[in-house]
Design an enzyme around this catalytic site. Structure first.
Site, mmCIF file in Angstrom:
data_model
loop_
_atom_site.group_PDB
_atom_site.id
_atom_site.type_symbol
_atom_site.label_atom_id
_atom_site.label_comp_id
_atom_site.label_asym_id
_atom_site.label_seq_id
_atom_site.Cartn_x
_atom_site.Cartn_y
_atom_site.Cartn_z
ATOM 1 N N LEU A 11 32.001 13.193 44.801
ATOM 2 C CA LEU A 11 31.721 12.471 43.561
ATOM 3 C C LEU A 11 32.861 11.543 43.143
ATOM 4 O O LEU A 11 32.710 10.740 42.226
ATOM 5 C CB LEU A 11 31.435 13.461 42.428
ATOM 6 N N GLU A 75 25.102 20.178 43.025
ATOM 7 C CA GLU A 75 26.008 21.258 43.387
ATOM 8 C C GLU A 75 25.295 22.584 43.641
ATOM 9 O O GLU A 75 25.934 23.558 44.024
ATOM 10 C CB GLU A 75 27.067 21.443 42.290
#
Length: 122
Positions: A11, A75
C-alpha cells in the site's frame, strides 16, 4: 471522519496496491520499533517482536470509511491479518499484523519493504 493507518508494504507509494490510497491524505513516513517484517512473496507480513532490535518502515495516512473497509478486505481482516493500534509521530494509527504461520518466509532485516523489493527485483 477519517481513520489513521500505518502501511508498510504493497500500500506504500509506488507499490502494487497503492491505488487503494488515492483518496487518502498522506501524513508522512516513520519507523515503528518492536516489529519485524517478513517476505511472503508479493507482499510482506509484520509481527510484533518486542524483544528483538527491529523496526518496520512505513507511511501514515488518513483514510475515509470506504477506504478503511477496502483495506480490511484487502488484508483479509480476521483471517490473514488483524489490526492493532500503534503510536506514530502523527498520532495513533492502525497497523495490520499477520496472523498465519510464516513457514520459511525470510526476515527483512532492514524492515523496509520498498528497499527489499527493489533488491529482489520485484
Amino acid at each position: 471522519m477519517y481513520t489513521r493507518v500505518f502501511v508498510y508494504g504493497s500500500l506504500r507509494q509506488y507499490q502494487s496496491n497503492h491505488g487503494l490510497m488515492e483518496t487518502a491524505v498522506y501524513r508522512g513516513t516513520c519507523q515503528l520499533p518492536g516489529f519485524a517484517m517478513y517476505d511472503l512473496g508479493p507482499y510482506p507480513a509484520a509481527l510484533r517482536q518486542e524483544t528483538a532490535d527491529v523496526v518496520v518502515h512505513g507511511e501514515v495516512y488518513d483514510v475515509d470509511a470506504k477506504t478503511f473497509r477496502e483495506l480490511d478486505m484487502l488484508e483479509g481482516l480476521g483471517e490473514e491479518y488483524c489490526r492493532e493500534r500503534v503510536l506514530t509521530p502523527y498520532g495513533e494509527a492502525w497497523i495490520y499484523l499477520y496472523l498465519q504461520p510464516l513457514g520459511r518466509s525470510p526476515l527483512i532485516p532492514e524492515g523496509d519493504w520498498v528497499v527489499w523489493a527493489e533488491q529482489q527485483n520485484r
